[in-house]
Design a protein around this motif. Sequence first.
Motif, PDB file in Angstrom:
ATOM      1  N   UNK A  44      -8.497  25.753 114.673  1.00 17.12           N
ATOM      2  CA  UNK A  44      -7.882  25.180 115.884  1.00 17.12           C
ATOM      3  C   UNK A  44      -7.913  26.186 117.035  1.00 17.12           C
ATOM      4  N   UNK A  45      -7.606  27.433 116.702  1.00 22.22           N
ATOM      5  CA  UNK A  45      -7.641  28.473 117.748  1.00 22.22           C
ATOM      6  C   UNK A  45      -9.060  28.641 118.286  1.00 22.22           C
ATOM      7  N   UNK A  46     -10.025  28.603 117.385  1.00 19.35           N
ATOM      8  CA  UNK A  46     -11.430  28.687 117.812  1.00 19.35           C
ATOM      9  C   UNK A  46     -11.721  27.542 118.798  1.00 19.35           C
ATOM     10  N   UNK A  47     -11.280  26.330 118.439  1.00 20.29           N
ATOM     11  CA  UNK A  47     -11.523  25.159 119.306  1.00 20.29           C
ATOM     12  C   UNK A  47     -10.864  25.366 120.668  1.00 20.29           C
ATOM     13  N   UNK A  48      -9.649  25.906 120.670  1.00 18.40           N
ATOM     14  CA  UNK A  48      -8.945  26.130 121.949  1.00 18.40           C
ATOM     15  C   UNK A  48      -9.690  27.166 122.792  1.00 18.40           C
ATOM     16  N   UNK A  49     -10.140  28.234 122.153  1.00 20.14           N
ATOM     17  CA  UNK A  49     -10.812  29.319 122.880  1.00 20.14           C
ATOM     18  C   UNK A  49     -12.214  28.937 123.362  1.00 20.14           C
ATOM     19  N   UNK A  50     -12.787  27.890 122.757  1.00 19.60           N
ATOM     20  CA  UNK A  50     -14.147  27.496 123.128  1.00 19.60           C
ATOM     21  C   UNK A  50     -14.179  26.152 123.851  1.00 19.60           C
ATOM     22  N   UNK A  94      -1.489  34.803 117.075  1.00 19.75           N
ATOM     23  CA  UNK A  94      -1.927  33.683 117.922  1.00 19.75           C
ATOM     24  C   UNK A  94      -1.930  32.347 117.160  1.00 19.75           C
ATOM     25  N   UNK A  95      -2.312  32.391 115.875  1.00 24.50           N
ATOM     26  CA  UNK A  95      -2.387  31.102 115.154  1.00 24.50           C
ATOM     27  C   UNK A  95      -1.012  30.517 114.840  1.00 24.50           C
ATOM     28  N   UNK A  96       0.038  31.330 114.965  1.00 26.24           N
ATOM     29  CA  UNK A  96       1.397  30.830 114.663  1.00 26.24           C
ATOM     30  C   UNK A  96       2.083  30.239 115.893  1.00 26.24           C
ATOM     31  N   UNK A  97       1.443  30.270 117.063  1.00 24.40           N
ATOM     32  CA  UNK A  97       2.096  29.802 118.294  1.00 24.40           C
ATOM     33  C   UNK A  97       2.323  28.289 118.227  1.00 24.40           C
ATOM     34  N   UNK A 102       0.626  22.540 117.898  1.00 20.98           N
ATOM     35  CA  UNK A 102       0.515  21.256 118.579  1.00 20.98           C
ATOM     36  C   UNK A 102      -0.860  20.614 118.455  1.00 20.98           C
ATOM     37  N   UNK A 103      -1.888  21.426 118.186  1.00 20.05           N
ATOM     38  CA  UNK A 103      -3.251  20.864 118.109  1.00 20.05           C
ATOM     39  C   UNK A 103      -3.808  20.812 116.678  1.00 20.05           C
ATOM     40  N   UNK A 104      -3.125  21.492 115.747  1.00 16.58           N
ATOM     41  CA  UNK A 104      -3.759  21.675 114.426  1.00 16.58           C
ATOM     42  C   UNK A 104      -3.907  20.384 113.609  1.00 16.58           C
TER      43      UNK A 104
END
Length: 233
Positions: A44-50, A94-97, A102-104
């Motif tokens: 999910x974090x990868x998706x947010x960052x990209x 970052x992954x615990x925010x 909200x997006x996972x």
Amino acid sequence: MNSDKIIIAIDGYSSSGKSTMARMLAKTICYRYIDSGAMYRAVTLYAMDHALINTDGTVDTAGLIASLDDINIDFKLENDSQYTILNGVVVEDRIRSLEVSGHVSPVAAIPEVRHSLVKMQREMGATKGIVMDGRDIGTVVFPDAEMKVFCDASPERRAERRYKELTAKGENVTFEEVLANVVNRDRIDESRDESPLRCAHDAIRLDNSSMSIDEQNEWLLELYQKTISRHNL
Ligand code: DC
């Protein structure tokens, strides 16, 4: 194959205390601990960052599927703490925010994402001696796991735990936001088509609403001891 070791699957609702007890059991019995939720969070974090999360919050599913081969997830253990590594960078905080939380769930509902992570999880458990927590560990990832637990607690109790965790880290969130996130994630996790959150038919259920962390740990260790004696290990 390490036949004297078993696979321990701990599933349950979000913030139901699974990770805390799974991590402690793994440490006590010298098993490897894997937090499968951290893997979905890292994707999910990868998706947010990209820029693979659209402005309306939906996921660019085709873009994310096309990127799956570029996502490398690993864990490192340091001073008893486990850190999630995404493409070589530690992303544990970052992954615990709440933003990732909200997006996972929509990301975790994408079948291709699940197939890719389930494959990695099975490889991690190939030699047994592993405690893995998540939503589908006892039902899909390791249906033959020798020990399965399914955790639950009231939504308010779970939100309270998560709220304490987030505010202790300095996140600016309200209890109501955290409770809404917990309830919403449960709803998506339970109703998705691909491996929805379910209690495996052979899992032992634990409602830990009124248990302390020590009580939970003791309960789990006792179950482990009974399980290995049942398997004559
Ligand atoms: O355990 P957690 O709250 O960190 O998990 C984050 C999300 O990942 C959760 O809302 C659902 C998803 N998840 C999943 O679908 N399957 C797993 N095995 C683990 C987590």
